[in-house]
Scaffold this active site. Structure first.
Site, short mmCIF file in Angstrom:
data_model
loop_
_atom_site.label_atom_id
_atom_site.label_comp_id
_atom_site.label_asym_id
_atom_site.label_seq_id
_atom_site.Cartn_x
_atom_site.Cartn_y
_atom_site.Cartn_z
N SER B 147 -0.05 -1.07 6.21
CA SER B 147 -0.88 -0.82 5.03
C SER B 147 -2.34 -1.19 5.31
CB SER B 147 -0.36 -1.64 3.85
OG SER B 147 0.94 -1.19 3.49
N GLY B 180 4.91 10.26 14.96
CA GLY B 180 5.59 11.55 15.11
C GLY B 180 5.02 12.32 16.29
N THR B 430 7.17 5.28 1.68
CA THR B 430 6.48 4.37 2.61
C THR B 430 5.34 5.06 3.35
OG1 THR B 430 8.50 3.09 2.94
CG2 THR B 430 6.81 2.92 4.65
N GLU B 432 2.33 7.72 4.62
CA GLU B 432 1.09 8.12 3.95
C GLU B 432 0.68 7.11 2.88
OE1 GLU B 432 -0.75 11.07 4.79
OE2 GLU B 432 0.64 11.10 6.47
N ASP B 434 2.18 2.96 1.59
CA ASP B 434 3.25 2.33 0.81
C ASP B 434 2.95 2.46 -0.68
OD1 ASP B 434 5.47 0.07 0.65
OD2 ASP B 434 3.83 -0.50 -0.69
#
Lengths: 653, 653
Positions: B147, B180, B430, B432, B434
């Site tokens: 975050s 990713g 979660t 993009e 929290d």
């Protein structure tokens, strides 16, 4: 805003002893078992690999004697129901597929033979069941009838000429569905079917039906399908069974309560067909208590992981520049600590259920003869088990989800266990009775109890709808007044009269809420008897009915929590659990404060003070969160999530 | 109890047109695409098979031109942001791994190059990115900072002698995590790192870093790990990246906002380091809007399956002996219909977000020169996107869970899609951002807006804690009064003044709630400025702060719903959506009625009438539930669950 005095450091070991309770030796043994590498948590195995591994683990459980606990001594058992359920509960900290397959094999399949069969079945099957030389299925649910099993469609027609029953599946909706042990390992199935003698239906009975030969091939007339991939529990081989006029000997009827003679004459110990059906199901109450316990264990593992992580994970700097552990944030405490308090409440309720089951189950080693007198507490226990199962499994679903989110992206990785715990326990809210249907059962029992206590309300017409949705017998209610008195005796107030920390006030709110919901529900349903559309009247009250059941179980949980800690010696451990009990009570009241106010029992000022009190308790308990999960003593092998071991990560950094 | 007049049958096609909105052609094209067998829903594939298939599907998307939408024409794009987001949203009805991999490749990786880079990067990379000749990663999150990304630890140190940046990972906590495209397919990564010139830190900047050679092997100094099995989305190859003094040319700095000259001089268009960071993140708002849309689509699929099943699945006989469809039960309606109403509200809010993004994004085909003037609505949009993302993804998590349970054991089978929908979307709460952190960002914007509108409150000391937890820039608030007026104009009351079906009353409650939460929050936080322990003051108000953010988003949803239906022609479709909007408004008020009462805006009688009204709306809407999900027009191929096609089951019975 009032808040409790600061809490002293407490010893997790002392709390653990309280939590371990009567079958603590079984728990210790299970903790030892978890160290055995044969039972290590695995992730990412394919379905067939997982099924094979779980079967191996079943063999190890049998070898170690785990399977013996719930069976009579003369058939290789050790006749200790309480230990059996406790061992099952502990197993749920590890491999949940193993848990469910063990439950199918020894709880449902073995349990049906034990409780519904007689000596000839016991002698023929139980020794092999216990030793896992014979695997079997519990084939009740059908594609078209899951909750309403009294109306299942499979038939067992007596053929007097051949002295056989003919088992038949009349259509797709009558397939036996989601049957554990069916797709791969089961050789026999206990099949529930409508017993037909002549043209007459005698209702649902259970039959032993061979489904596979010694090579594992399906027997003639038996069709076996694989249910395929599931959300979780993929180590359990669920399948579908269909029967095309499969013939079995007359002796394969499990004839504990009813029998068919050579000449086709039907005899029974229980004349009323509905009552007979519910009595048969009542013997299986063990399954619901086991599921509640299993859900509780999985929840404890998730909370242990999330609280250990929240204690060490830091994010965003505070005023002094140091990063703050995420569990220091109120929002994080709000996610985890009331859930932890409820887990304690459920744990104590579970201890009582297990003890109650143990005490009210007839001695397994006693010879069968007539129908034994029912233990006076048994019917109440059955309804309580249904309600606690519903609440415990919903609590598992929501709490494990919350723990996943509280661990962020790390919580999404399989290695951190939370995905598996979530996926494996998800169906617990459905199996052994859909939770909504089970709560209706609880409400029905409460209504019946209400009628018994408060006079003649004609519930017969109205209760029909309730009755049709229930799957168990009508039981006597634990009266609200009895519970209240017990709670008052057990929990002397720890603060001034009338404050929200006053136990009397909390208990009054809990018991009044249940009583008020019940009184008003009875009035509404009574109207259904004379209504033009009785279903509409019943249906309009369904949310009210479910609220009454929930209120009752909240009461059961609070009573169990208070009872569970009342005999602890004074000290920081007792103080800590009293504060945790306050958090359970006050967060429960807080969540329903709208309703409580609407019915005149809360001022706005007191209602706001509840929110502040819950926040204050979160702050007070936060330093002890780790102690409170340590007291569960989840085996290290089950806390296999790397995020739960920050020391290891720091070392490798 | 008042209840609306019975609703006439409505045409799903007419409602679909309203829902499809401005980019309906993109939606129709996506529905056609779903018929392509290359995109069929698969279950039960192993991770590597799934990854390979998803990569193939990425190729098909590129081939069909799906990847072009969000890029400039001169680099092979078609410059239509709105269509790009809408296409992404529709993709989420099918393969969610494909959705997320597409989002990583074209949204995050491509988007970072587009928005943070300049012509030299665009020309070098974008054509190959669009055509999928070059796959890449968006490497922002680190193991230790998810975050709080302003404090990530990876460094990019300028080496003037070599005219290079040196990218380095100083420890385990600085590994790039959950990235990713990292574990298998990515060749490049956009790496976010602290830019060091001399001994000076210039804050977080983005750099293009090659990670694999043409053979797919990791480049020297680059360590790539596989994140392994996840709860879902296993077609996406998430991995961890570490850099051991990896050297890249100076030109690899994405220098849209800042640059480093040959002599090491740092220049920037935005002097304030914090503002610069949030401006960089602000360009990525598209990701949050995309996630909200994806969550919405998955939820629609789940609701479509569960409502089709609930409409046909029968259980327990009614008074006439016929078995009752489970959706006729109030408890079942209560599970699904308010969730359906909220899905509509979120859909309309999403239409507004997409249009807002489209309008406020500078023309992609315009040449880059100076920092363009920010669109006046942009900052409000960014905060609204954060809030809607949070609420939409939580709604997906809870609604898909509810749908699973509402489908019983069938809902647990992978073939019925609900397990995959649940597991794949779980992490949307979660990634993009929290959700809890995002709501804090919303609240911070509201507070800042409050100060702007209502005078001088010194929020600087207090807001520091809020600010430290926010990940975007301060934005101007949509004033409650402006919203209220718009709603009043749009929604003439459909019933007597002052009843709960009076839109003015509903809107007054929504807007007053937000305003009151905000006023009292500002007072509490103001105290933090002079407190001995400002963190404690902030932290004690965190639940209050989150409640204010939720209340604001509820307002946004109600406004969007009202706005979305205001121009529909009169007729049964309009009447149906008005009733659904009432259900959204009243069930939202019902859920928070405790708080509303505590603050003096509800009598007990009216509060009870709310519950009756929600029940009445459920009954009134129930016959139209199928129409309301049909209007989503989820492609048949995406409704692949056999339980959603009862006709087929009946035929095979």
């Amino acid at each position: 805003m009032s808040s409790p005095t600061p809490l002293e450091p407490a010893d997790a070991g002392i709390i653990r002893e309280v939590l371990d309770g009567r079958w603590r030796e079984t728990r210790e043994r299970a903790r030892e078992l978890a160290k055995d590498p044969r039972f290590a948590v695995e992730v990412g195995e394919g379905t067939e690999t997982q099924r094979a591994r779980v079967l191996e683990r079943m063999g190890a459980l049998a070898e170690l004697g785990y399977s013996k606990l719930g069976f009579p001594t003369r058939y290789g058992g050790s006749n200790d129901i309480g230990a059996s359920i406790t061992g099952f509960e502990m197993l749920a900290m590890g491999d949940l597929s193993l848990l469910v397959k063990a439950g199918v094999q020894w709880g449902l399949f073995g349990g049906a033979i034990l409780h519904l069969g007689t000596e000839r079945h016991h002698a023929a099957y139980l020794p092999a069941v216990v030793k896992l030389e014979l695997l079997g299925c519990f084939a009740m649910t059908e594609s078209g009838h899951g909750s309403d099993v009294a109306n299942l469609r499979t038939t067992a027609t007596f053929d007097q000429d051949a002295d056989e029953f003919v088992i038949n599946t009349p259509g797709v909706s009558a397939r036996k569905e989601y049957i554990g042990n069916a797709a791969r390992d089961g050789r026999l199935a206990v099949v529930f079917a409508q017993l037909m003698t002549g043209a007459e239906s005698q209702g649902v009975h259970a039959f032993v039906v061979p489904i596979r030969d010694a090579t594992g091939a399906a027997l003639p007339g038996v069709r076996i399908e694989d249910c395929g991939l599931k959300a979780g529990l993929n180590g359990v081989d669920n399948g579908r069974l269909s029967f095309d006029h499969v013939r079995i000997p007359r002796d394969n009827l499990l004839n504990r309560y009813s029998d068919v003679a050579r000449d086709g004459t039907y005899t029974t110990l229980i004349d009323n067909q509905t009552k007979r059906f519910f009595t048969m199901l009542g013997t299986l109450v063990q399954g619901r208590i086991s599921v509640a316990g299993g859900a509780g264990s999985a929840t404890k593992v998730a909370l242990t992981i999330a609280i250990r992580y929240g204690d060490s994970r830091r994010q965003f700097a505070g005023p002094d520049g140091a990063e703050i552990p995420v569990l220091d944030y109120l929002a994080h405490q709000r996610k985890l600590l009331p859930a932890l308090a409820k887990s304690y409440a459920l744990h104590f309720a579970q201890l009582e259920l297990v003890a109650g089951l143990h005490e009210t189950t007839p001695d397994l080693d006693a010879p069968l003869d007539e129908l034994p007198a029912e233990h006076p507490d048994r019917r109440e226990l059955e309804a309580r088990a249904a309600g606690v199962k519903a609440i415990a499994t919903w609590h598992a679903t929501s709490t494990i989800q919350t723990c996943r989110e509280a661990c962020g992206g790390a919580g999404y990785l399989a290695v951190n266990r939370l995905p598996g715990l979530k996926a494996d326990t998800d169906v617990f809210t459905t199996f052994e009775g859909d939770n909504t249907v089970l709560l209706q059962l609880v409400a029905k029992e409460l209504l019946t109890g209400y009628r018994d206590h408060f006079g003649e309300l004609d519930m017969m017409g109205t209760a029909r709808f309730v009755a049709d949705q229930a799957v168990e017998t009508v039981v006597e209610r634990v009266g609200g007044r009895r519970l209240l008195q017990r709670l008052r005796d057990a929990a002397p107030s720890n603060s001034e009269d009338g404050t929200i920390f006053d136990h009397d006030w909390q208990i009054d709110i809990f018991t009044w809420r249940e009583k008020h919901l019940l009184e008003t529900l009875a009035k509404r349903l009574r109207r259904a008897a004379s209504a033009d559309d009785p279903f509409a009247v019943f249906n309009a009250a369904q949310d009210h009915l479910l609220a009454a059941a929930r209120a009752h179980i909240d009461n059961v949980l609070l009573a169990a929590f208070v009872h569970g800690i009342e005999n602890m010696p004074a000290g920081p451990e007792h103080e800590l659990l009293v504060a945790l009990c306050d958090l359970f009570a006050l967060s429960t009241i807080e969540a329903d404060r709208g309703w409580i106010w609407e019915h005149g029992r809360l001022t706005a000022a007191r209602s706001k003070s509840l929110i502040a009190a819950v926040n204050g308790l979160c702050a007070a308990l936060r330093p002890h969160a780790r102690t409170l999960v340590d007291a569960f003593e989840v085996p290290d092998a089950a806390i296999s999530a790397p995020i739960a071991w920050p020391e290891d990560a720091a070392t490798s950094a």
